[in-house]
Design an enzyme around this catalytic site. Structure first.
Site, mmCIF file in Angstrom:
data_model
loop_
_atom_site.group_PDB
_atom_site.id
_atom_site.type_symbol
_atom_site.label_atom_id
_atom_site.label_comp_id
_atom_site.label_asym_id
_atom_site.label_seq_id
_atom_site.Cartn_x
_atom_site.Cartn_y
_atom_site.Cartn_z
ATOM 1 N N GLY A 84 53.311 64.734 11.956
ATOM 2 C CA GLY A 84 51.912 64.729 11.584
ATOM 3 C C GLY A 84 51.410 66.115 11.264
ATOM 4 N N GLN B 194 44.937 72.714 10.390
ATOM 5 C CA GLN B 194 46.138 73.522 10.622
ATOM 6 C C GLN B 194 46.471 74.410 9.424
ATOM 7 O OE1 GLN B 194 48.594 70.028 12.188
ATOM 8 N NE2 GLN B 194 49.491 71.734 13.313
ATOM 9 N N CYS C 216 54.065 71.625 18.376
ATOM 10 C CA CYS C 216 53.053 71.707 17.326
ATOM 11 C C CYS C 216 53.448 72.793 16.326
ATOM 12 C CB CYS C 216 51.701 72.051 17.961
ATOM 13 S SG CYS C 216 50.345 72.073 16.806
ATOM 14 N N LEU C 217 53.205 72.495 15.054
ATOM 15 C CA LEU C 217 53.490 73.502 14.018
ATOM 16 C C LEU C 217 52.691 74.777 14.268
ATOM 17 C CD1 LEU C 217 53.317 71.164 10.891
ATOM 18 C CD2 LEU C 217 55.386 72.122 11.914
ATOM 19 N N HIS D 254 47.222 63.315 18.828
ATOM 20 C CA HIS D 254 47.520 64.754 18.671
ATOM 21 C C HIS D 254 46.782 65.318 17.451
ATOM 22 C CE1 HIS D 254 50.533 68.229 18.822
ATOM 23 N NE2 HIS D 254 49.967 68.386 17.645
ATOM 24 N N GLU D 255 46.824 64.574 16.340
ATOM 25 C CA GLU D 255 46.203 65.073 15.101
ATOM 26 C C GLU D 255 44.670 65.039 15.187
ATOM 27 O OE1 GLU D 255 48.100 66.716 13.378
ATOM 28 O OE2 GLU D 255 49.971 65.834 14.083
ATOM 29 N N HIS E 216 43.274 67.979 16.785
ATOM 30 C CA HIS E 216 43.121 69.152 15.908
ATOM 31 C C HIS E 216 41.739 69.166 15.242
ATOM 32 C CE1 HIS E 216 46.967 71.192 15.990
ATOM 33 N NE2 HIS E 216 47.634 70.083 15.745
#
Lengths: 172, 174
Positions: free
Chosen positions: B47, B52, B97-98, B139-140, B143
């Protein structure tokens, strides 16, 4: 960077972490990865410290506070450093009536499957009369979940409850 | 199309609350293409969320169709202005996470959720998700609200963890 592994163990009391890390900070040291845990009424610290100077200098920096807090001190120069994390792909949970040999049996079978333990937590809970052993292991292996389940299945006869699950780490 | 730069901790923009999308136009579609290309360019992310890459708008992409072990999923979803309306159960799982390189940790998420969102064209959609896909969406959406998984980390020794040992062990016993 020259890392040293600082080990401190002693009877638990409030303020250990604050006083130890304050001494290191004032001494100009940098901290890396650390594990700090209360085990059986003791407080245990294993901490990577950037020992820019000598082992003796770091020892001299920490010895007064260790002595004051009643902590035994041990230092090892180590290879390696930061950013070497490995991500576990399996988790093993174990519980059973406490008796000698559980850890050796479980980890022996895991080792045969090429399982590299990255983290292991264990505790004895329950009561004095009926102690129960609980352990969680996270690690990495190329083996399949079926291989691990078959290997650990041999423990069922010993009344050790073992559960293996794949860890699919979510990156988002 | 272009691979966009991923914001990394401690970039303060990752802590901001994103705004709802109001204009559904070609520019939005072009951005979504870039966002998807960015997701695929990184290390196997299931995702990605618009903030981000520094665009503080409520847009996420998730795709749980390519996990090592297949999990229930709705394929690749581009979700605009997503909103979770119901949460049920809770489960511990490992996340990375990225935007937080070189770290993974355990987080508690709802096991099942109901949510609604708009498509990139502005059409309303509703989904029920479970397990890994529900985790990815939570999770997304975090953000979009300026939250990272490291804001929700739990101890390895958390009580929930140990209770689950008993539950699963009990069921398995013959």
């Amino acid at each position: 960077m020259k890392w040293q592994m600082l080990t401190l163990v002693g009877e638990d009391q409030p303020g250990i972490v604050a006083q130890v890390t304050d001494a290191l900070f004032r001494g100009g040291y940098t901290l890396g990865e650390a594990s700090m845990l209360r085990l059986g009424g003791n407080f245990t610290i294993m901490m990577m410290v950037d020992g820019g100077q000598s082992e003796q200098a770091l020892s001299a920096c920490i010895a007064p506070v260790a002595e004051k807090l009643g902590l035994r001190l041990h230092l090892d120069p180590i290879h390696g450093g930061l950013h070497q994390h490995r991500v576990p792909n399996f988790q093993v949970r174990v519980n059973g009536a406490d008796r000698a040999g559980i850890v050796a049996q479980v980890t022996g079978l895991l080792a045969e499957s090429g399982f590299n333990i990255l983290e292991l937590d264990s505790d004895v809970v329950g009561s004095q009369d009926d102690p129960v052993y609980i352990m969680t292991i996270q690690g990495y292996t190329e083996a399949t979940i079926e291989t691990l389940e078959t290997a650990l299945g041999r423990l069922e006869a010993d009344e050790i409850d073992v559960h293996v699950s794949a860890i699919e780490t979510l990156i988002g | 199309m272009a691979v966009l730069d991923i914001l990394k901790l401690p970039d303060p923009r990752l802590k901001e609350v994103s705004q709802e999308v109001e204009r559904f136009d070609d520019e939005l579609l072009a951005f979504i293409d870039d966002l998807e290309e960015t997701r695929q360019a990184g290390p196997a992310a299931v995702g990605i969320a618009a903030p981000q890459v520094g665009r503080l708008q409520r847009i996420v992409i998730i795709d749980c169709s390519t996990t090592r072990k297949p999990v229930p999923n709705h394929g690749r979803l581009v979700l605009v202005n997503p909103e979770i309306t119901e949460w049920d159960g809770f489960e511990l799982g490992r996340e990375g996470c990225l935007s937080v390189p070189d770290y993974t940790g355990n987080v508690i998420r709802a096991e099942r959720i109901k949510m609604h969102a708009l498509t990139p064209e502005g059409e309303p959609r509703e989904f029920e998700m479970e397990g890994y896909e529900a985790r990815a969406l939570q999770h997304e959406v975090d953000h979009l609200d300026g939250m990272l998984f490291i804001d929700r980390l739990v101890s390895r020794r958390t009580d929930l963890f140990q209770r689950k040992v008993y539950q699963k062990g009990g069921k398995k016993r013959k």
